[in-house]
Design an enzyme around this catalytic site. Sequence first.
Site, mmCIF file in Angstrom:
data_model
loop_
_atom_site.group_PDB
_atom_site.id
_atom_site.type_symbol
_atom_site.label_atom_id
_atom_site.label_comp_id
_atom_site.label_asym_id
_atom_site.label_seq_id
_atom_site.Cartn_x
_atom_site.Cartn_y
_atom_site.Cartn_z
ATOM 1 N N LYS A 135 48.847 36.960 54.477
ATOM 2 C CA LYS A 135 47.410 36.652 54.611
ATOM 3 C C LYS A 135 47.170 36.027 55.975
ATOM 4 C CE LYS A 135 43.639 36.872 52.092
ATOM 5 N NZ LYS A 135 43.354 37.896 51.061
ATOM 6 N N ASN A 141 30.692 42.106 49.409
ATOM 7 C CA ASN A 141 31.378 43.384 49.170
ATOM 8 C C ASN A 141 31.746 43.546 47.696
ATOM 9 O OD1 ASN A 141 34.095 44.814 48.739
ATOM 10 N ND2 ASN A 141 33.426 45.672 50.668
ATOM 11 N N LYS A 164 49.722 39.925 43.451
ATOM 12 C CA LYS A 164 48.889 41.129 43.255
ATOM 13 C C LYS A 164 49.710 42.395 43.489
ATOM 14 C CE LYS A 164 44.494 39.217 44.752
ATOM 15 N NZ LYS A 164 43.242 39.373 45.477
ATOM 16 N N SER A 173 44.266 49.892 49.629
ATOM 17 C CA SER A 173 44.829 49.651 50.968
ATOM 18 C C SER A 173 46.216 50.305 51.053
ATOM 19 C CB SER A 173 44.972 48.152 51.234
ATOM 20 O OG SER A 173 43.844 47.669 51.914
ATOM 21 N N LYS A 221 51.677 42.200 53.117
ATOM 22 C CA LYS A 221 50.374 42.854 53.196
ATOM 23 C C LYS A 221 49.314 41.868 52.751
ATOM 24 C CE LYS A 221 47.788 46.757 53.043
ATOM 25 N NZ LYS A 221 46.860 46.086 53.975
ATOM 26 N N THR A 268 37.742 47.150 45.428
ATOM 27 C CA THR A 268 37.860 45.896 44.675
ATOM 28 C C THR A 268 36.896 45.917 43.496
ATOM 29 O OG1 THR A 268 38.526 44.736 46.661
ATOM 30 C CG2 THR A 268 37.723 43.377 44.853
HETATM 31 P P1 NAD Z 1 31.724 38.681 51.162
HETATM 32 O O1 NAD Z 1 31.839 37.787 52.342
HETATM 33 O O2 NAD Z 1 31.376 40.098 51.354
HETATM 34 O O3 NAD Z 1 30.649 38.060 50.137
HETATM 35 C C1 NAD Z 1 30.724 36.733 49.669
HETATM 36 C C2 NAD Z 1 29.480 36.469 48.808
HETATM 37 O O4 NAD Z 1 29.597 35.140 48.263
HETATM 38 C C3 NAD Z 1 28.159 36.508 49.581
HETATM 39 O O5 NAD Z 1 27.130 36.988 48.763
HETATM 40 C C4 NAD Z 1 27.926 35.009 49.893
HETATM 41 O O6 NAD Z 1 26.556 34.712 50.100
HETATM 42 C C5 NAD Z 1 28.435 34.400 48.617
HETATM 43 N N1 NAD Z 1 28.785 32.977 48.767
HETATM 44 C C6 NAD Z 1 29.350 32.387 49.842
HETATM 45 N N2 NAD Z 1 29.463 31.046 49.617
HETATM 46 C C7 NAD Z 1 28.970 30.839 48.374
HETATM 47 C C8 NAD Z 1 28.799 29.679 47.574
HETATM 48 N N3 NAD Z 1 29.147 28.462 48.024
HETATM 49 N N4 NAD Z 1 28.270 29.825 46.331
HETATM 50 C C9 NAD Z 1 27.908 31.058 45.879
HETATM 51 N N5 NAD Z 1 28.019 32.177 46.598
HETATM 52 C C10 NAD Z 1 28.555 32.071 47.826
HETATM 53 O O7 NAD Z 1 33.106 38.511 50.393
HETATM 54 P P2 NAD Z 1 33.780 39.535 49.387
HETATM 55 O O8 NAD Z 1 34.640 40.453 50.158
HETATM 56 O O9 NAD Z 1 32.768 40.054 48.450
HETATM 57 O O10 NAD Z 1 34.768 38.541 48.626
HETATM 58 C C11 NAD Z 1 34.313 37.705 47.576
HETATM 59 C C12 NAD Z 1 35.520 37.128 46.846
HETATM 60 O O11 NAD Z 1 36.311 38.207 46.353
HETATM 61 C C13 NAD Z 1 36.443 36.285 47.725
HETATM 62 O O12 NAD Z 1 37.004 35.254 46.938
HETATM 63 C C14 NAD Z 1 37.520 37.265 48.145
HETATM 64 O O13 NAD Z 1 38.728 36.626 48.481
HETATM 65 C C15 NAD Z 1 37.644 38.063 46.857
HETATM 66 N N6 NAD Z 1 38.237 39.372 47.112
HETATM 67 C C16 NAD Z 1 37.594 40.320 47.856
HETATM 68 C C17 NAD Z 1 38.210 41.531 48.092
HETATM 69 C C18 NAD Z 1 37.522 42.623 48.879
HETATM 70 O O14 NAD Z 1 38.128 43.703 49.026
HETATM 71 N N7 NAD Z 1 36.316 42.425 49.355
HETATM 72 C C19 NAD Z 1 39.497 41.789 47.569
HETATM 73 C C20 NAD Z 1 40.116 40.811 46.795
HETATM 74 C C21 NAD Z 1 39.477 39.595 46.573
#
Ligand code: NAD
Length: 424
Positions: free
Chosen positions: A116, A231, A104, A358, A80, A200
Site C-alpha cells: 500500500k 467510486n 484480501k 486489478s 500489490k 469494487t
Molecule cells: P472516494 O474518494 O471515491 O469516495 C469517498 C466518499 O466518502 C466520498 O463520497 C466522500 O465525500 C465520502 N467521505 C469522505 N469523508 C467522509 C466522512 N468523514 N464521512 C462520510 N463520508 C465521507 O473513495 P472510494 O474509492 O469510493 O473508497 C471508499 C472506501 O472504500 C475507502 O475506505 C476505500 O479504502 C475503500 N475501497 C475502495 C476501493 C476502490 O476500488 N475504490 C477498493 C477497496 C476499498
Amino acid sequence: MSEKQVKKDEEKEALNLFLSTQTIIKEALRKLGYPGDMYELMKEPQRMLTVRIPVKMDNGSVKVYTGYRSQHNDAVGPTKGGVRFHPEVSEEEVKALSIWMTLKCGIANLPYGGGKGGIICDPRTMSFGELERLSRGYVRAISQIVGPTKDIPAPDVYTNSQIMAWMMDEYSRLREFDSPGFITGKPIVLGGSQGRETATAQGVTICIEEAVKKKGIKLQNARIIIQGFGNAGSFLAKFMHDAGAKVIGISDAHGGLYNPDGLDIPYLLDKRDSFGMVTNLFTDAITNEELLEKDCDILVPAAIANQITAKNAHHIQASIVVEAANGPTTIDATKILNERGVLLVPDILASAGGVTVSYFEWVQNNQGYYWPEKEVAKKLRNVMVNSFETIYQTAAAHKVDMRLAAYMTGIRKSAEASRFRGWV
Ligand code: NAD
C-alpha cells in the site's frame, strides 16, 4: 477543536486500526495452529519506505510532500495495493492497509502479497499540473522497490485512472520500455481492464446478494443505506437501484440524504462531483451519524474508517452490514453487532473485487491479450462467490465471526508460502 488536536486524534485512530489488525492476525494464526514465530513475521510489513517529494507549485514555490510505500509480505509473489492521496495519510494507516491487502489477496486466492502507498496531500486543492508533478515525483522516489514483478500499485482514495496513467508513463520512461504491468487501474487505452472502475462495487454487490440469501431476505425492495458516494458507494447505489432494491440513504463528507420511500439515485449520480460530493446541494441533509442509525435492512459503510463504534453499534438497525470501506467497524462494535445477530460481511472480503480485477488487468498486460467485459464479470463473480462461501463455512466450522474467519482464510496462503520458503 484545534488543528493540533485533530491531527493527534487522527494519528491515534490510525494506530488503533493497526493495533486491532495485529490483534486479529494473532488470533487467526493461533486458530490455524501456527507457532508464535509466524506472528512475529506477519505483525509488521517487511519493508516500509518513507519518501519526501519536492513539487513545483503553479505559483512558483516548491512544496515538499511526504509519501509512503509499505510491502507487507512477498512470500506468495509480488506485493500489490493502491496509492492513497489524502491529508490524513499516516505511516500507521499505510502499514495497516498493506496488511489488509495481504489478507484480501489471500481471500481471493491471488498470487500476491499485500502492499500500500500514500501521500499526505489534499488533491481537492491542487491543480491538474501539480497533481501530475506529484504523481511522477512519487514514482521516481519509490522506483527502486516497485515494478511489475516486485510491487504493483493501483488507485485508492482520491487517486484515479489519470493518476495511474501518469505513474505508468513515468515508470516506463525510467525503465526505458513500456511497462503497463507496473500499475493497475489504468485507462482502457493504456492497458486498463474492462470492468476495473466498477469492480469494487460489483464485488460488494455480489456479497450483498450472498448475504441476503443467508438471511432469507429478498434483494428486491430491500432497504439499503450507503455511507459514501465516491467510486465504491456511487456505483454500488446504481447496482442496487438497478437490482430493484430501495436505496433510502446515501451520504458524503458533508452529510447524508434520507428518504424512507427511496432516493432518486439516477438524479443524485448525475449531480455528484468527481470527489463524490452531492449532499451540499440539498438543504435537508442530515449528519452521517444520524444516517447510520436509520431503520434499514442493509447498511453499507463505503467511506472511511471507524464509523461504527461501541458508541453507535447498539443503535444500528440493519440486519446485514457489508463493509465496502476499509476498517469502518471497530473491534468492540464488531462484537456488539455479532451479539445482536447482525450478519457483518468484513471489509477484506466485501471490498476484494477491486484487487481481483486489478489482478485480471495485470494478467492481461502480461499476456498482451485483452478480455471482454462479460468475461471479466464472470471471473469476478466466481472469485467473490467462492470467497464468500469459504469464509461463511469457515466461520461456522470454527464457531467464529465472519471477520476472524476472513482473517484466517486471508493469512493462511502467505503463512504457508513463508513456511515453504523456510522463513519460519
Ligand atoms: P472516494 O474518494 O471515491 O469516495 C469517498 C466518499 O466518502 C466520498 O463520497 C466522500 O465525500 C465520502 N467521505 C469522505 N469523508 C467522509 C466522512 N468523514 N464521512 C462520510 N463520508 C465521507 O473513495 P472510494 O474509492 O469510493 O473508497 C471508499 C472506501 O472504500 C475507502 O475506505 C476505500 O479504502 C475503500 N475501497 C475502495 C476501493 C476502490 O476500488 N475504490 C477498493 C477497496 C476499498
